[in-house]
Design a protein around this motif. Structure first.
Motif, short mmCIF file in Angstrom:
data_model
loop_
_atom_site.label_atom_id
_atom_site.label_comp_id
_atom_site.label_asym_id
_atom_site.label_seq_id
_atom_site.Cartn_x
_atom_site.Cartn_y
_atom_site.Cartn_z
N PHE A 1 59.56 -53.79 31.61
CA PHE A 1 58.83 -55.04 32.48
C PHE A 1 58.16 -55.86 31.63
N GLY A 2 57.51 -56.78 31.99
CA GLY A 2 56.76 -57.98 31.54
C GLY A 2 55.50 -57.94 31.70
N ILE A 3 54.40 -58.38 30.87
CA ILE A 3 53.16 -58.59 31.44
C ILE A 3 52.69 -60.11 30.88
N ILE A 4 52.38 -60.95 31.87
CA ILE A 4 51.61 -61.98 31.65
C ILE A 4 50.11 -61.93 31.55
N SER B 1 40.68 -53.96 24.76
CA SER B 1 41.68 -53.18 24.40
C SER B 1 43.14 -53.14 25.43
N THR B 2 43.02 -53.91 26.31
CA THR B 2 43.74 -53.91 27.55
C THR B 2 45.38 -53.94 27.11
N GLU B 3 45.73 -54.69 26.41
CA GLU B 3 47.18 -55.02 25.72
C GLU B 3 47.69 -54.29 24.87
N GLN B 4 46.52 -53.71 23.82
CA GLN B 4 46.98 -52.53 22.86
C GLN B 4 47.21 -51.37 23.63
N LEU C 1 55.25 -59.03 26.09
CA LEU C 1 53.80 -59.80 26.57
C LEU C 1 53.89 -61.26 26.40
N TYR C 2 53.14 -61.83 27.15
CA TYR C 2 52.99 -63.38 26.91
C TYR C 2 51.45 -63.65 27.28
N LYS D 1 61.09 -57.08 36.50
CA LYS D 1 59.62 -56.99 37.17
C LYS D 1 58.73 -57.36 36.14
N VAL D 2 57.77 -58.03 36.82
CA VAL D 2 56.57 -58.64 35.77
C VAL D 2 55.36 -58.46 36.48
N TYR D 3 54.36 -57.99 35.55
CA TYR D 3 53.04 -58.03 36.06
C TYR D 3 52.22 -59.11 35.42
N LEU D 4 51.06 -59.53 36.41
CA LEU D 4 50.25 -60.53 35.86
C LEU D 4 48.86 -60.13 35.81
N THR D 5 48.24 -60.51 34.73
CA THR D 5 46.56 -60.32 34.93
C THR D 5 46.08 -61.70 34.46
N PHE D 6 44.86 -61.98 35.34
CA PHE D 6 44.56 -63.10 35.25
C PHE D 6 42.73 -62.88 35.04
#
Length: 309
Positions: free
Chosen positions: A131-134, A155-158, A172-173, A222-227
């Motif tokens: 899955f992808g994470i933006i 450290s979230t995306e690590q 990741l994007y 499926k993609v998850y987005l964190t803002f």
């Protein structure tokens, strides 16, 4: 561990969409809070955001900026996940896993950015596919640890890169970045990190940035987005722990959210790092509320529950 405050059990909450007696599997989206800001490296205050945001939705309307209504969109407020960090994070991970396995879309309100870690782990545990994470933020959050804490807000995306369904940096994007830690710089050199800085967003145009993100994330079902609210310039959202000058404008943020939600299958998203004590005007909270309504409006449109103006 899961705690429901008074506003979480009121039908008026979340623009009158809240169905406090419903089951998670019977609504169009679930929302919950993680009022934790112990993972910050600078200024706190984000723990107050979930309850304050709830309290400021009962007088607002389920309406997009284009004046379209989604008052038939059903939401369940699952309350807050509180307590000792390890216990709360484990419960969050299990709850998100249940939601994703049942195809329930969800929104999380933080809290500092460390609270995204158990959410992404829950998504990962539920899926047997990549899955992808933006990641929309002023910071990449790719530090292995900050001040000795591998579960820090930096450290979230690590931590995401360690998950079984995040095969590489290609999952990741990053959008809006304009600051980088020394270890992030060294980690990123020579890697094909997919990133559009705030500078890129301004000079290339936010629609072009959104289109590039969509083209890269379209490969994932499926993609998850964190803002992180500090993606916005402090002029628009100063109430956050680590603001960075030169960020996204409110118009950029709205356009970005609208395009990403329209073109990608975003199964969940969060809004984090709103710190009410740092902003008497509560501009950051209101920014988060507006971004939330735009995301829900597009979800409502996708299931035929948007009434067009």
């Amino acid at each position: 561990m899961n705690h429901k405050n008074e506003n979480a059990t009121k039908p008026e909450t979340w623009f009158g969409l809240n169905k406090p007696e419903a089951k998670a599997t019977d609504v169009d989206a679930v929302i919950f809070g993680i009022p934790y800001d112990g993972g910050v490296s600078y200024r706190g205050g984000a723990a107050q955001a979930p309850d304050l945001l709830r309290a400021n939705t009962d007088h607002a309307t389920p309406c997009t900026e284009r004046l379209d209504y989604f008052d038939d969109f059903a939401v369940l407020d699952a309350g807050n996940f509180e307590g000792e960090r390890d216990d709360a994070f484990a419960e969050v991970q299990g709850y998100v896993e249940m939601l994703v396995r049942n195809g329930v879309r969800f929104t999380m309100i933080g809290g500092d950015h460390s609270v995204t870690i158990p959410v992404e782990r829950g998504v990962n545990a539920a899926l047997d596919e990549p899955f992808g994470i933006i990641h929309i933020d002023a910071h990449m959050d790719l530090s292995y640890e900050l001040e000795g804490d591998p579960l820090s807000h930096g450290s979230t995306e690590q931590r995401a890169l360690e998950m079984s369904n995040i095969g590489s940096e290609k999952n990741l994007y990053f959008i809006g970045i304009r600051s980088i830690e020394p270890d992030e710089f060294e980690f990123s050199r020579g890697r094909n990190i997919q990133v559009k800085t705030a500078y890129d967003c301004y000079h290339e145009g936010i629609e072009a940035v959104a289109d590039d993100c969509i083209s890269k994330m379209k490969q994932f079902n499926k993609v998850y987005l964190t803002f992180d609210i500090d993606a916005l310039d402090p002029a628009y959202a100063g109430g956050t722990g680590t603001p960075q000058f030169g960020g996204l404008t409110s118009r950029m943020a709205m356009t970005l959210v609208q395009k990403l939600f329209t073109e990608l299958n975003i199964i969940g998203f969060d809004i984090v790092e709103i710190a009410p004590p740092l902003d008497d005007s509560l501009a950051s909270m209101y920014a988060g509320r507006k971004l939330l309504t735009e995301g829900w409006g597009i979800w409502a449109k996708n299931i035929g529950k948007l009434k067009q103006f």
